[in-house]
Enzyme design. Sequence first.
Site, PDB file in Angstrom:
ATOM      1  N   GLU A 126      24.233  75.167 -19.836  1.00 23.09           N
ATOM      2  CA  GLU A 126      25.404  74.407 -21.008  1.00 23.09           C
ATOM      3  C   GLU A 126      26.564  73.609 -19.668  1.00 23.09           C
ATOM      4  OE1 GLU A 126      24.599  72.126 -23.019  1.00 23.09           O
ATOM      5  OE2 GLU A 126      23.309  73.631 -24.430  1.00 23.09           O
ATOM      6  N   TYR A 139      22.401  72.080 -31.971  1.00 22.96           N
ATOM      7  CA  TYR A 139      22.628  70.937 -32.880  1.00 22.96           C
ATOM      8  C   TYR A 139      22.004  69.645 -31.796  1.00 22.96           C
ATOM      9  CZ  TYR A 139      26.498  70.586 -29.274  1.00 22.96           C
ATOM     10  OH  TYR A 139      27.026  70.590 -28.414  1.00 22.96           O
ATOM     11  N   GLY A 140      21.603  70.368 -31.011  1.00 24.13           N
ATOM     12  CA  GLY A 140      21.540  69.017 -30.076  1.00 24.13           C
ATOM     13  C   GLY A 140      19.465  69.135 -29.466  1.00 24.13           C
ATOM     14  N   THR A 141      20.044  68.618 -28.144  1.00 23.86           N
ATOM     15  CA  THR A 141      18.236  69.325 -27.444  1.00 23.86           C
ATOM     16  C   THR A 141      16.974  70.304 -27.345  1.00 23.86           C
ATOM     17  OG1 THR A 141      19.277  69.323 -25.539  1.00 23.86           O
ATOM     18  CG2 THR A 141      19.111  67.081 -25.775  1.00 23.86           C
ATOM     19  N   LEU A 142      17.958  71.539 -27.870  1.00 21.50           N
ATOM     20  CA  LEU A 142      18.139  72.814 -27.826  1.00 21.50           C
ATOM     21  C   LEU A 142      16.641  73.063 -29.504  1.00 21.50           C
ATOM     22  CD1 LEU A 142      20.396  75.307 -26.016  1.00 21.50           C
ATOM     23  CD2 LEU A 142      18.074  74.670 -25.607  1.00 21.50           C
TER      24      LEU A 142
END
Length: 159
Positions: A82, A7-10
């Site tokens: 992570e 859901y983020g920087t990936l």
Amino acid sequence: MARVFVYGTLKRGQPNHQHMRNGIHGTSEFLGRGHTVEKYPLVIAEKYNIPFLLNIPGKGQHVNGEIYSVDNQMLQFLDEFENCPDMYQRTPLRIAVVEWEDKCSAPEERPAVNSIMECFVYSTTTYQPEWINLPYYNNYNSFGSHGLHYVTRESRENK
């Protein structure tokens, strides 16, 4: 192979997406897009503007993201990347399919739109209490109008 919801920087177009596609850390295949079935607070926190999904089911918004199939090597890399289990914890969550792009599977094997599947998600129970009061987002974009641009690990000062 395991399914992972990012859901983020990936996500595609975000600062750390290269880790999902370069093959050095294992294999991953983009399968489609989805959102969390339950609502969660997605916040941007710390001095590096890191997106965090707070593991508080029922509070926040349905969070949008991408679904990947990853091998064990990639899953191990993601755990390390992570900082699992200290910063994030990898937990199974129910994800509603919005769009399925897996071109390898036969049409009858593709999940229907709005069907529910379980995916691993990196969320956190080890957050600062004041993060609950930060703005909640349903879709993370490092370059969004919030102005909280993610600071890559390579750009962070060594302290």
